[in-house]
Design a protein around this motif. Structure first.
Motif, short mmCIF file in Angstrom:
data_model
loop_
_atom_site.label_atom_id
_atom_site.label_comp_id
_atom_site.label_asym_id
_atom_site.label_seq_id
_atom_site.Cartn_x
_atom_site.Cartn_y
_atom_site.Cartn_z
N ILE A 297 41.34 34.65 34.33
CA ILE A 297 41.64 34.93 35.73
C ILE A 297 42.10 33.65 36.42
O ILE A 297 41.49 32.59 36.26
CB ILE A 297 40.39 35.49 36.45
CG1 ILE A 297 39.95 36.81 35.80
CG2 ILE A 297 40.68 35.69 37.93
CD1 ILE A 297 38.70 37.39 36.42
N SER B 21 46.49 37.02 37.69
CA SER B 21 46.23 36.27 38.93
C SER B 21 45.75 37.24 39.99
O SER B 21 46.24 38.37 40.12
CB SER B 21 47.49 35.53 39.38
OG SER B 21 48.51 36.44 39.75
N LEU B 22 44.77 36.78 40.75
CA LEU B 22 44.17 37.57 41.83
C LEU B 22 44.21 36.79 43.12
O LEU B 22 44.51 35.59 43.14
CB LEU B 22 42.72 37.92 41.46
CG LEU B 22 42.48 38.64 40.13
CD1 LEU B 22 40.99 38.77 39.87
CD2 LEU B 22 43.14 40.00 40.12
N ALA C 266 36.09 39.67 41.52
CA ALA C 266 37.02 39.38 40.43
C ALA C 266 36.46 39.86 39.10
O ALA C 266 37.20 40.40 38.26
CB ALA C 266 37.31 37.88 40.38
N VAL D 221 45.51 43.48 41.01
CA VAL D 221 46.13 42.50 40.12
C VAL D 221 47.49 42.13 40.68
O VAL D 221 48.36 42.99 40.85
CB VAL D 221 46.27 43.06 38.69
CG1 VAL D 221 47.07 42.08 37.82
CG2 VAL D 221 44.90 43.30 38.08
N LEU E 117 38.08 42.55 36.50
CA LEU E 117 38.27 42.22 35.10
C LEU E 117 37.75 43.33 34.20
O LEU E 117 38.41 43.75 33.24
CB LEU E 117 37.54 40.91 34.79
CG LEU E 117 37.56 40.43 33.34
CD1 LEU E 117 38.97 40.06 32.91
CD2 LEU E 117 36.62 39.25 33.15
N HIS F 269 46.70 36.44 30.86
CA HIS F 269 46.29 35.85 32.13
C HIS F 269 46.62 36.84 33.25
O HIS F 269 47.68 37.48 33.23
CB HIS F 269 47.04 34.54 32.40
CG HIS F 269 46.72 33.46 31.42
ND1 HIS F 269 47.12 32.15 31.60
CD2 HIS F 269 46.05 33.47 30.25
CE1 HIS F 269 46.70 31.41 30.59
NE2 HIS F 269 46.06 32.20 29.74
N CYS G 12 50.65 39.41 35.95
CA CYS G 12 50.12 39.44 34.59
C CYS G 12 51.11 38.68 33.71
O CYS G 12 52.31 38.97 33.72
CB CYS G 12 49.97 40.88 34.12
SG CYS G 12 49.52 41.07 32.39
#
Length: 311
Positions: free
Chosen positions: A295, A260-261, A270, A238, A274, A258, A241
């Motif tokens: 994501i 972000s990756l 992904a 991750v 999650l 939310h 956040c």
């Protein structure tokens, strides 16, 4: 065993919790009604206004238990197409109703105190008065401890709010005990002072119960966003956040955020991340019933060093 479509928790387990809450309410209802009848009966027979005030408070306790039992049957209903989040907020509605009943108790006590202040009828304190007050104090304190313990164990807002009111009864009984002692040693005003003390404790309880219920209805943030971010970021993949929001009540909290990756990551990978993040959140915050995570591909705008209060 089937699973709840919202929380993912076994429906059998939810039903068992509801049964345990109802059992607590039945026990406290009978005890509250018994205490109320004793205090009102003796208070009116001897003209002790502080004991009458405390008795009115116990009557509303018993009535609140009855309402709670009815609401628990409705709140335990499973989610349906019209109520996809279930019916748990009915418990909040009942908590608010309890708060209103406590407020009515506050007003009724005030009326009784006013009428007594206008009366000049002497009060005779007998040994039985001490026995009645001490007995009610022991019962109210025991009920309060029992309800609060079970409320914490079962994450029931209803039991916690009712325990707070019952604890106020215990404090009020202490005030009544002091009041009848003052009357017994020659200070008649002690009865009025004790009744006013009962009003104070009841008023504080009404405020707290109503405040907690309104906080749920207006979706006051429930979880600490800094703590949530710390759990989410504990997963090495991750990258950020943000946009964290939480709402709900004890035992039934909704959380959305939310993350972000790496934009080059596969959708399958992904998805696995999650699921892992959700598992970490459920372990850290057992009261969370529903988690929604969006994501996003990581971009420069996803800054990690923003002030924690803005997360």
């Amino acid at each position: 065993m089937t699973l709840s479509p919202i929380s993912g928790a076994p429906e059998d387990a939810q039903s068992d919790v509801a049964r345990q809450i109802r059992r607590v309410l039945w026990v406290t209802m009978f005890l509250n009604i018994a205490v109320a009848m004793i205090k009102l009966g003796y208070g009116y027979s001897k003209g002790i206004v502080s004991l009458q005030a405390s008795g009115f408070d116990s009557v509303f306790d018993g009535a609140a238990n009855v309402i709670g039992l009815v609401a628990m049957g409705l709140a335990a209903l499973p989610p349906d197409p019209e109520h996809p989040y279930g019916h748990r907020k009915l418990e909040v509605a009942v908590s608010l109703f309890i708060g209103l009943m406590v407020t009515l108790s506050f007003l009724e006590i005030g009326r009784t105190v006013w009428q007594s202040a206008l009366s000049d009828t002497p009060i005779a304190i007998e040994p039985a008065a001490y026995l009645v007050v001490i007995s009610s104090l022991v019962v109210s304190l025991g009920v309060s401890i029992y309800e609060r313990r079970e409320g914490n164990r079962l994450n029931s807002m209803l039991l916690k709010s009712d325990a707070a009111h019952t604890f106020a009864d215990s404090l009020a009984s202490v005030a009544v005990l002091a009041g009848i002692y003052l009357v017994d040693i020659g200070f008649p005003v002690g009865d009025i002072l004790a009744a006013l003390a009962v009003m104070f404790f009841v008023g504080i309880t009404a405020y707290r119960v109503l405040r907690d219920g309104i906080d749920v209805l207006v979706d006051t943030s429930y979880l600490d966003p800094v703590a949530v971010r710390r759990v989410v970021k504990s997963h090495p993949d991750v990258l950020s956040c943000h946009n964290m929001r939480s709402r709900g009540m004890p035992g039934h909290v909704q959380l959305d955020l939310h993350v972000s990756l790496d934009p080059k990551m596969s959708l399958e990978t992904a998805g696995d991340i999650l699921l892992a993040v959700k598992a970490n959140l459920r372990e850290a915050f057992p009261e969370v019933a529903d988690i929604l995570i969006q994501i996003e591909p990581h971009k420069p705008i996803h800054i990690e060093d923003v002030p924690e209060k803005l997360l």
